[in-house]
Design an enzyme around this catalytic site. Structure first.
Site, PDB file in Angstrom:
ATOM      1  N   GLU A   1      -4.542   6.977   7.545  1.00  0.00           N
ATOM      2  CA  GLU A   1      -5.737   6.623   6.702  1.00  0.00           C
ATOM      3  C   GLU A   1      -5.956   5.462   7.401  1.00  0.00           C
ATOM      4  O   GLU A   1      -7.135   4.984   7.218  1.00  0.00           O
ATOM      5  CB  GLU A   1      -4.994   6.312   5.248  1.00  0.00           C
ATOM      6  CG  GLU A   1      -6.128   5.656   4.290  1.00  0.00           C
ATOM      7  CD  GLU A   1      -5.532   5.012   2.841  1.00  0.00           C
ATOM      8  OE1 GLU A   1      -6.120   4.335   2.241  1.00  0.00           O
ATOM      9  OE2 GLU A   1      -4.218   5.323   2.695  1.00  0.00           O
TER      10      GLU A   1
ATOM     11  N   HIS B   1       0.966  -1.222  -0.053  1.00  0.00           N
ATOM     12  CA  HIS B   1       0.138   0.006   0.122  1.00  0.00           C
ATOM     13  C   HIS B   1       0.912   1.254   0.095  1.00  0.00           C
ATOM     14  O   HIS B   1       0.515   2.225  -0.745  1.00  0.00           O
ATOM     15  CB  HIS B   1      -0.921   0.010   0.992  1.00  0.00           C
ATOM     16  CG  HIS B   1      -1.900   1.167   1.276  1.00  0.00           C
ATOM     17  ND1 HIS B   1      -2.516   1.276   2.644  1.00  0.00           N
ATOM     18  CD2 HIS B   1      -2.429   2.053   0.263  1.00  0.00           C
ATOM     19  CE1 HIS B   1      -3.318   2.357   2.159  1.00  0.00           C
ATOM     20  NE2 HIS B   1      -3.156   2.822   0.946  1.00  0.00           N
TER      21      HIS B   1
ATOM     22  N   GLU C   1       2.554   1.662  -3.366  1.00  0.00           N
ATOM     23  CA  GLU C   1       1.381   2.285  -4.301  1.00  0.00           C
ATOM     24  C   GLU C   1       1.335   3.810  -4.030  1.00  0.00           C
ATOM     25  O   GLU C   1       1.556   4.565  -5.099  1.00  0.00           O
ATOM     26  CB  GLU C   1       0.267   1.706  -3.904  1.00  0.00           C
ATOM     27  CG  GLU C   1      -0.851   2.431  -4.962  1.00  0.00           C
ATOM     28  CD  GLU C   1      -2.152   2.748  -3.837  1.00  0.00           C
ATOM     29  OE1 GLU C   1      -2.611   4.008  -3.800  1.00  0.00           O
ATOM     30  OE2 GLU C   1      -2.837   1.976  -3.141  1.00  0.00           O
ATOM     31  N   HIS C   2       1.552   4.375  -2.982  1.00  0.00           N
ATOM     32  CA  HIS C   2       1.467   5.686  -2.663  1.00  0.00           C
ATOM     33  C   HIS C   2       3.051   6.381  -3.117  1.00  0.00           C
ATOM     34  O   HIS C   2       2.869   7.361  -4.136  1.00  0.00           O
ATOM     35  CB  HIS C   2       1.443   6.302  -1.194  1.00  0.00           C
ATOM     36  CG  HIS C   2       0.050   6.142  -0.776  1.00  0.00           C
ATOM     37  ND1 HIS C   2      -0.626   7.311  -0.133  1.00  0.00           N
ATOM     38  CD2 HIS C   2      -0.862   5.143  -0.819  1.00  0.00           C
ATOM     39  CE1 HIS C   2      -1.693   7.095   0.211  1.00  0.00           C
ATOM     40  NE2 HIS C   2      -1.915   5.720  -0.121  1.00  0.00           N
TER      41      HIS C   2
END
Length: 1032
Positions: free
Chosen positions: A227, A126, A129-130
Site C-alpha cells: 500500500e 497504521h 489499525e489493520h
C-alpha cells in the site's frame, strides 16, 4: 443509488482501509499506570473561548452533573446553526470522553478515536489499525472487518490512521446494524487478537517468491508494505509527506505514520503488541456518536463490557507539544519520481513555502487564519492567484497548497507544480512581494465578503454524511483536547470576524504581518524528478533484503518457508463467520422513503421538480444533451466544462464574474456525462450537466448569473485561457496513481465498445495524452475559436432539461425565476441526441508507468440495468468480491484491494488496486468461472443474503436534498422502477445465480478488454498468450 454505477461518476470499491500521513513507537515519555484506588478523577478541561450556550428550555437527554452507566455528564449545549444538541460525558473510572451529537438525521455515526504518536517510520500505528480489525476476543474470525461489509447495510465503514491519531468510524441508518457494528468495532480496538500470522499478512514478511519452492528467491510482501509503495508512487503524496516531516522535525510529525516502505521491515510483532497496550488504553480514547439512536445503550455497553474493570492512567505521554519555533527559515530539496504522463522533464519540479501558524486549539484564531488563507489563495481575485498563477510559469497550485489544521500547530502552504528549476527563485521573490503588498495595501473587501458568504452558505448546505463530516472536521482538534463544541459555532466566529474587520480595517493586514512576514518558522521545499528514482528504490529494497538475510542459517530459512506455508493455509482456511452478527431479511425489507418527483413542461423544457426540506437553499440542475459535435469538439468538451465559467462573460470580466458567483451561489459547475441506454445498451448520449445552488434570498441572482454564462460566455482573453489550459493539463495527470483502478477499468472498458473508448478519451488516461498532444499542435486563438463554437451547441434550449429541488414554501418563487430564465434561452433546431453503440473484438492494453505497483482490470459486456439479469449479476459481483477476489488477490497475493462491479450499461469489471502482480491477477480474473464451479458450496443462502446486503448499501444510501431525483434526471429510471429493482434484488435465488453463472461466465465473453496500469512488463504476450498494445 443507481447513478453511482456509472464509471464516469463515483464508484464504491473495496479499498476501504484508508492510509495515513505519519508513523511509529518509542515514546519519550513514561507510560504510567495508576491503580483504581489511586486514580485521580479526570476532569473536563475548562474552556475560556466562549461561554456555554445551554438551552434550558429544550428537553435534554442528560443533565449536567448526573451519572449514566458510569459516565458523568459534564456539558450540554444546543448549536442552532446545525440544529443539534451536544452532550459531553466522561467515564469516571477511566476518563474516557464520550461525545454524543443528538440530531434528527437517519444516518447515525459511531467512532472510536485514539491519539497515536509513533516515533519512527515503520508504520506501526497504521499496521496496528489493520491488525485490530483482523479478529478479536469475542469475534475470533479472520478479518471480520471485510466479513462485516456484506453482513451490514452500513453507509460508511472504515479505519484511518492520521499523523497523530487513529480512528475507527462507521455509519448506518439501521439501528440493529448500528449495534452489531458497534460491538465488532469496540471489541476490535479494546481486545484485538493481534496474531503473528495477521501481522505477516497485513504488515510485512519475508517469503519465498514461490511459497511451494524453498529454493526460490526471498521477497518482501505485505498489504501495508505494498500500500505504501503505491501511496508514494504519487509525487503529490510524497511531497506533502516530506512537507509535514520537515516542517515538524522535532516530534511525531517528523515520521511517516503510514510507514516508509524501506522502514516498514524494521518493525517487529512485539513492538506492535506493546504499542497497542499503551496507546489503545481506554483513557487514551475518545468515543463519538451521532444521530437519533439512543446513546444510553452505548454508554451501558461501554461501561459493562470494556471500561468498568479498567483504571485511569496518565495519558500525558501521548500529548503532542507545540513545535519549537525556528529562528531562521529552512530549505530542503528532495527527489521525486519521473512521471511519464506528466509535463516535460525540465518542468516536472515542485516548490512550496510552508509556515507554522497558530495552536490548533485557538479556535477563533484558527478560523480567521483559515478564512484569510482562502482570501489569499482562492480564485482570480486572490493575491496569490494574481501573482503566482496568472503569470503562467507553472502548472498551477500543487496539492499541498492551503491551510491545514490537522496538526497541533496549524500550517499554511502555497506551492506550484510543473515549474522550472530556474523559476524557483522567482517564486520565492513573488511570495515575499505578494504578502508585503497585501500587508501594505490591504485586501479587496468584496472578495473577503464573498468568501465569508460561501462559508455561510456551506452551513446551510445539507450533506447526507453530515455526521461523518462533523467527525472528520473535529478529529484533529478533539485529539489535542480542543473545544470541539465551540468549534461548531461557525456563525459566531463569522460574526466576531466581521466585527473585528469593521473595528479595525487592518485586522487581516496585522495577521499577514505576524504570520507571513515576521514568521521565521518557514520551510521552502523543492522537488525535482530523478530518472533513476525507481531504480534507486529497487536497489535500496534489494540491499535491505540482502541485509536481512545475509546471516540467516538453514533453520531460519526453513522457518521462513514454513511460515509461508502456514500463512497460506491460514488464508485459505474456512472462517467461522457464524459468530459474527448479521442483519436479517426483516431488517431490510422496507425501502427508504423518498420525496415524490413531478414533471412539468415549462416553455417546452422538461422540468423535474422535487419539494424537499432544503434548509433555505434552492438547487438547480440543467442537463444539455448533445451529439451534433464533430470528433474534435467532443474531445474538447472536458476542457470546455472546466474553463467556460472561469473566462468571464460579455458583461463581466473573469474577476467580476467569479466574485459575483462566489457571493451569490455555491458555484456554477459543469460536468460531462456519457450515458448508455439502460434498456438495451444499443445507444449512448453525451450531456453536460450544470449544477448550482443558492440561499433562497439569492435565487433571482443565481438564475441571472446562469443566464449570463450560458448566453454571453466568451473566450477572447487568450492569455488567461492559455493559463487555464496549461493548469488543466497539469492537474489531469495528478492523482492517476491514487485512482489507478478506476483508470484501469476505463482502459479495459475502452476495448469493449466505441462508447467505452469515448469514455476513456474523455476522462481516462487517453484524455491526458490527447490534451498534451493537442495543445502542442494548436495555437491558443484556434482553441478559443473552437471552444466558442461548442458553446451554442451545448447551451441549447431544444436539448435542455431542468431540475429544481426546493422547499414547499419557496418553490413557487423558484419556479417563477426559472420560467423567466428559460424563456430567454436561444432555441436551435432539435438534433438527434443518441449515437449507436458498436462492440469491438477482444483486445488488451498496458499503460506503462514509472511506478512500482500495478492496477489491473478486465471488463466485458453483459446486460444493461433494465434487463432482468442485471440485478443477479450485481449480486454476483458482490459475492465474487467477498468470497474470491479479496481472499485471493488481497490476502494471499498482497494487493491492497480488489473487487468486481457492474455498470448501468452492463459492463462487468474485475479490478485490483496497488497490486504487486499483474499477469497473476489477470489469471485470477480468468479463473472466476472455475472457482464458482469448484466452490459451489460457498454459494449458500447466507452468502447470497450477504451479497444482497452489499447491494442494498448502495441502493439505500442517503442522498443530499439537492441530489434527490438525480437517477431519473440522468437515466430516466423512475422511482417506481428503482423500487422494483430493489425487490428483484431481494427475491434472487441460488438457482438464479447458478443459471446466470452458466450464461455469462462459462464461455469467454464475445466483447472484453484487459488493461494494466503499471511498470514495464516485457513478457506480457508470452505470459498471457494474448497480444498486448503497449502505451508509454
Amino acid at each position: 443509488m443507481f447513478s453511482r454505477l456509472n464509471l464516469l461518476r463515483s464508484t464504491r470499491h473495496y479499498v476501504v482501509r484508508a492510509r495515513c500521513v505519519t508513523s511509529s513507537f518509542k515514546s519519550l515519555s513514561t507510560f504510567v499506570k495508576t491503580s483504581a484506588a489511586k486514580a485521580k478523577k479526570p476532569k473536563l478541561l475548562h474552556r475560556q473561548v466562549i461561554a456555554p450556550h445551554v438551552s434550558y428550555k429544550r428537553n435534554s437527554r442528560y443533565t449536567e452533573g448526573n451519572v449514566y452507566h458510569g459516565f458523568r455528564c459534564e456539558r450540554v449545549e444546543h448549536v442552532s446553526e446545525f440544529d443539534l444538541t451536544s452532550y459531553t460525558l466522561r467515564h469516571e473510572g477511566t476518563g474516557t470522553e464520550f461525545w454524543h451529537i443528538d440530531r434528527n438525521d437517519a444516518n447515525n455515526v459511531f467512532s472510536i478515536n485514539f491519539r497515536t504518536t509513533p516515533f519512527d517510520s515503520t508504520g506501526l500505528s497504521h499496521i496496528l489499525e489493520h491488525l485490530s480489525l483482523c479478529g478479536s476476543k469475542k469475534y475470533p474470525v479472520r478479518d471480520p472487518f471485510f466479513k462485516m461489509i456484506n453482513r451490514s447495510v452500513a453507509t460508511f465503514m472504515n479505519a484511518m490512521t492520521g499523523p497523530d491519531y487513529t480512528i475507527y468510524p462507521f455509519s448506518t441508518m439501521n439501528e440493529i446494524d448500528f449495534r452489531n457494528l458497534q460491538r465488532i468495532y469496540l471489541d476490535a480496538v479494546f481486545r484485538p487478537n493481534l496474531t503473528y500470522l495477521d501481522f505477516l499478512q497485513e504488515g510485512w514478511r519475508l517469503e519465498n517468491k514461490d511459497i511451494h519452492d524453498q529454493s526460490s528467491q526471498l521477497v518482501i510482501k505485505g498489504v501495508v508494505y505494498n500500500e505504501m509503495k503505491g501511496v508514494f508512487s504519487e509525487n503529490a503524496e510524497a511531497f506533502s509527506q516530506k512537507l509535514l516531516n520537515n516542517l515538524f522535525p522535532g516530534h511525531t510529525y517528523g515520521h511517516v505514520s503510514g510507514g516508509n516502505p524501506l522502514d516498514i521491515p524494521k518493525l517487529n510483532h512485539t513492538d506492535l503488541i506493546e504499542f497497542h497496550k499503551k496507546y489503545y488504553h481506554p483513557s487514551n480514547s475518545r468515543i463519538y456518536s451521532y444521530g437519533t439512536f439512543d446513546p444510553t445503550k452505548t454508554l451501558e455497553l461501554l461501561d459493562k463490557e470494556y471500561l468498568s474493570e479498567e483504571c485511569w492512567i496518565d495519558i500525558s505521554y501521548s500529548r503532542i507539544p507545540q513545535q519549537k519555533r525556528w529562528t531562521q527559515p529552512r530549505n530542503v530539496h528532495i527527489s521525486g519520481r519521473l512521471d511519464n504522463m506528466g509535463a516535460v522533464i525540465d518542468r516536472q519540479n515542485q516548490i512550496a513555502i510552508a509556515l507554522l501558524m497558530c495552536d490548533a486549539t485557538n479556535i477563533q484564531e484558527n478560523f480567521e487564519l483559515h478564512v484569510l488563507s482562502e482570501v489569499l489563495l482562492r480564485g482570480p481575485n486572490s493575491a496569490f492567484y494574481k501573482s503566482l498563477i496568472e503569470p503562467n510559469f507553472s502548472g498551477g497550485y500543487n496539492q499541498s497548497t492551503g491551510y491545514s489544521s490537522g496538526t497541533k500547530d496549524t500550517t499554511f502552504a502555497v506551492g506550484l507544480q510543473d515549474v522550472r528549476v530556474e523559476d524557483f527563485s522567482k517564486f520565492i521573490d513573488i511570495f515575499a512581494k505578494t504578502v508585503s503588498n497585501a500587508m501594505k495595501e490591504g485586501l479587496d473587501s468584496q472578495h473577503v465578503e464573498s468568501v465569508l458568504h460561501n462559508r455561510e452558505l456551506s452551513l446551510k448546505h445539507q450533506s447526507p454524511h453530515f455526521g461523518n463530516t462533523l467527525l472528520f472536521n473535529s478529529t484533529a482538534l478533539w485529539n489535542h483536547e480542543g473545544d470541539v463544541v465551540s468549534n461548531l459555532r461557525v456563525s459566531d466566529m463569522i460574526s466576531r470576524l466581521r466585527e473585528s474587520l469593521s473595528e479595525d480595517n487592518r485586522h487581516f493586514q496585522n495577521k499577514i504581518e505576524k504570520y507571513f512576514i515576521n514568521n521565521t518558522h518557514r520551510l521552502i521545499l523543492t522537488m525535482s524528478p530523478d530518472e533513476l528514482y525507481e531504480d534507486n528504490f529497487k536497489k535500496a529494497e534489494l540491499e535491505l533484503l540482502e541485509h536481512k538475510v545475509k546471516d540467516f542459517n538453514k533453520e531460519k530459512l526453513q522457518k521462513i518457508f514454513e511460515n509461508g506455508l502456514t500463512l497460506d493455509a491460514f488464508q485459505k482456511a474456512k472462517s467461522n463467520i457464524e459468530i459474527l452478527p448479521c442483519l436479517t431479511m426483516s431488517d431490510v425489507r422496507e425501502p427508504p422513503k423518498w420525496p415524490k418527483l413531478f414533471i412539468q413542461n415549462i416553455h417546452n423544457i422538461k422540468t423535474q421538480i422535487c419539494t424537499v426540506s432544503t434548509n433555505d437553499i434552492t438547487y438547480l440542475k440543467c442537463l444539455f444533451n448533445i451529439s451534433d459535435l464533430n470528433d474534435e469538439e467532443i474531445q474538447l468538451l472536458p476542457l470546455f466544462c472546466n474553463v467556460v465559467s472561469a473566462m468571464g462573460t460579455a458583461k463581466y470580466n473573469y474577476r467580476e464574474f467569479d466574485k459575483l458567483v462566489l457571493s451569490k451561489t455555491g458555484g456554477i459547475d459543469l460536468e460531462l456525462n456519457l450515458i448508455e441506454d439502460v434498456k438495451d445498451a444499443a445507444s449512448y448520449k453525451l450531456s453536460v450537466m450544470m449544477t448550482t445552488h443558492a440561499l433562497d434570498k439569492n435565487v433571482p441572482e443565481m438564475f441571472c448569473l446562469c443566464q449570463e454564462l450560458f448566453q454571453n460566455f466568451k473566450f477572447d482573453n487568450f492569455v488567461h485561457l492559455k493559463m487555464l489550459i496549461e493548469n488543466y493539463i497539469s492537474n489531469t495527470s495528478v492523482g492517476v496513481v491514487n485512482s489507478g483502478h478506476l483508470y484501469a477499468m476505463l482502459g479495459a472498458t475502452a476495448l469493449v465498445s466505441n462508447a467505452g473508448k469515448l469514455k476513456s478519451q474523455l476522462s481516462g488516461v487517453d484524455h491526458i495524452a490527447f490534451m498534451k498532444n493537442y495543445v502542442q499542435l494548436s495555437k491558443i486563438p484556434e482553441i478559443a475559436h473552437k471552444l466558442t463554437l461548442i458553446g451554442p451547441k451545448v447551451f441549447n434550449k431544444s436539448n435542455m432539461q431542468g431540475s429544481i429541488n426546493s422547499s414547499k414554501y419557496f418553490l413557487p418563487s423558484a419556479l417563477d425565476c426559472y420560467k423567466t430564465f428559460v424563456e430567454t434561452f436561444p432555441t436551435f433546431e432539435k438534433t438527434k441526441i443518441r449515437n449507436n453503440i458498436n462492440f469491438t473484438e477482444p483486445s488488451c492494453q498496458h499503460y506503462s508507468m514509472n511506478i512500482p505497483v500495478n492496477f489491473c482490470a478486465k471488463s466485458f459486456f453483459t446486460v444493461p440495468y433494465l434487463h432482468k439479469d442485471h440485478p443477479i449479476l450485481r449480486i454476483l459481483a458482490k459475492l465474487v468480491t467477498a468470497k474470491y477476489l479479496l481472499p485471493v488477490v488481497r490476502e494471499q497475493n498482497g494487493a491492497y484491494g480488489s473487487g468486481a462491479t457492474i455498470s448501468s450499461s452492463g459492463i462487468f469489471s474485475f479490478y485490483s488496486y496497488r497490486d504487486p502482480h499483474s499477469t497473476k491477477t489477470l489469471e485470477v480474473f480468468e479463473k472466476t468461472y472455475d472457482w464458482l464451479r469448484s466452490e459451489k458450496n460457498l454459494i449458500d443462502q447466507q452468502s447470497l443474503f450477504e451479497a444482497k446486503l452489499g447491494v442494498l448499501q448502495q441502493l439505500d444510501s442517503p442522498i443530499a436534498p439537492g441530489n434527490i431525483g438525480i437517477d431519473y434526471f440522468l437515466y430516466e429510471i423512475s422511482p417506481a422502477y428503482s423500487e422494483k429493482y430493489r425487490s428483484q434484488i431481494l427475491s434472487i435465488t441460488i438457482d438464479d445465480l447458478q443459471d446466470t453463472i452458466e450464461k455469462y461466465f462459462k464461455s469467454p465473453a464475445k466483447h472484453y478488454g484487459k488493461c494494466i496500469l503499471g511498470p514495464v512488463h516485457s513478457n506480457l504476450d508470452l505470459e498471457t498468450s494474448e497480444k498486448w498494445k503497449i502505451i508509454n
